[in-house]
Design an enzyme around this catalytic site. Structure first.
Site, PDB file in Angstrom:
ATOM      1  N   GLU A   1      34.702  25.970  38.085  1.00  0.00           N
ATOM      2  CA  GLU A   1      33.920  27.074  37.530  1.00  0.00           C
ATOM      3  C   GLU A   1      32.448  26.870  37.865  1.00  0.00           C
ATOM      4  O   GLU A   1      31.951  25.741  37.877  1.00  0.00           O
ATOM      5  CB  GLU A   1      34.110  27.098  36.011  1.00  0.00           C
TER       6      GLU A   1
ATOM      7  N   LYS B   1      37.603  36.184  34.084  1.00  0.00           N
ATOM      8  CA  LYS B   1      37.853  35.412  32.860  1.00  0.00           C
ATOM      9  C   LYS B   1      37.967  36.324  31.638  1.00  0.00           C
ATOM     10  O   LYS B   1      37.067  37.119  31.349  1.00  0.00           O
ATOM     11  CB  LYS B   1      36.712  34.410  32.670  1.00  0.00           C
TER      12      LYS B   1
ATOM     13  N   CYS C   1      38.684  27.717  32.674  1.00  0.00           N
ATOM     14  CA  CYS C   1      38.071  26.910  31.612  1.00  0.00           C
ATOM     15  C   CYS C   1      38.580  27.247  30.206  1.00  0.00           C
ATOM     16  O   CYS C   1      39.675  26.856  29.829  1.00  0.00           O
ATOM     17  CB  CYS C   1      36.549  27.022  31.704  1.00  0.00           C
TER      18      CYS C   1
END
Length: 291
Positions: free
Chosen positions: A50, A125, A167
């Site tokens: 990321e 995301k 993440c």
């Protein structure tokens, strides 16, 4: 459980660990060196973490440094994939989307490039990290970022079918179950974990996601100090479907390598067929099938 296939015939993946800064040109140089090393070592796919493009000091700088997918930086990575002849998982690009002019906010976008440099998948995301951890400082991803609207169906690659995540997504098993039910064999969690949550949660969450889905988990991570306001935990790793850590980066920037054995994955699923034992009549589908 032990794997029995000859390792030399299995696809090799490389997990890259970097320390991004606000200097985009220097960040690309560091990532490109690792990708070229991965290619020399025979990897078919390299994973970057990321914020591989940059980690800014504040939301205003994040927005200023961001680019559209058709910008110069992604073109550089397109050329790098073609040059090296391998697939690239670009684990979290600060993307100015088509709604940039209206929103003045960006997406945290996981981009998958094939060995010809073509974009074969993008995932934005869906779970944004808005948390306050004592000793780690507040994180307000939503100050600059819009949550993605949907999951991306797993993508066939030379290493196996890859499910894309980023993440903080790892804290939501519904997402990993949905990807596994859609056919994922490898789950990816490119990350920039902090110094408090890292030691407490990083490895145990990754291993849990691998065990419950019976997938490989690949987690490329940011490490070290990015600037005066932020540092990351590192410890990039690959976990197999039994929950064993089969590769792990050492301290500092670098890479680790792992073989992906899909025969072993199928053995694990055959010996313990948990997907067949689910009881949606009791608790519903925690991970609904993707469209």
């Amino acid at each position: 459980m032990a794997s029995s296939s000859s390792s030399w015939e299995l696809p090799l993946v490389a997990v890259c660990q970097v320390t991004s800064t606000p200097d985009k040109q220097q960040n690309f140089k560091m990532c490109a060196e690792l990708v070229r090393e991965a290619a020399r070592l025979g990897a078919c796919l390299a994973f970057l973490p990321e914020a591989f493009d940059f980690i800014a000091r504040d939301p205003a700088e994040t927005l200023r440094l961001s680019e559209p997918l058709g910008g110069n930086l992604l073109e550089d990575y397109t050329q790098l994939a073609r040059e090296c002849g391998l697939w690239l998982s670009l684990g979290g690009f600060h993307e100015r989307g088509q709604d940039w002019e209206q929103t003045q906010k960006i997406y945290n976008c996981h981009v998958l490039l094939n060995s010809k440099g073509s974009v074969v998948a993008t995932y934005r995301k869906t779970h944004l990290c808005d948390v306050e951890i004592p000793g780690q400082g507040p994180m307000r991803e939503s100050n600059s970022t819009i949550p993605g609207p949907s999951l991306e169906s797993p993508v066939s690659t030379p290493a196996g079918k890859i499910g894309l995540a980023i993440c903080y997504d790892m804290r939501f098993p519904e997402l990993s179950l949905a990807l596994a039910q859609a056919g994922a064999e490898i789950l990816t969690y490119p990350s920039a974990f902090g110094s408090i949550t890292g030691p407490a949660h990083w490895e145990v969450l990754l291993r849990a996601r691998a065990i419950e889905t019976q997938c490989y988990v690949v987690a490329a991570a940011q490490c070290g100090r990015h600037h005066e306001k932020r540092a990351s935990y590192g410890h990039s790793m690959v976990v197999d479907p039994w929950g064993t850590v089969v590769a792990r980066c050492s301290e500092g920037p670098g890479l680790c390598l792992a073989r992906i054995n899909l025969n072993y994955l199928r053995q694990v699923r055959q010996h313990m067929p948990v997907s067949q034992h689910r009881r949606p009549d009791l608790y519903g589908n925690l991970g609904n099938p993707l469209p």
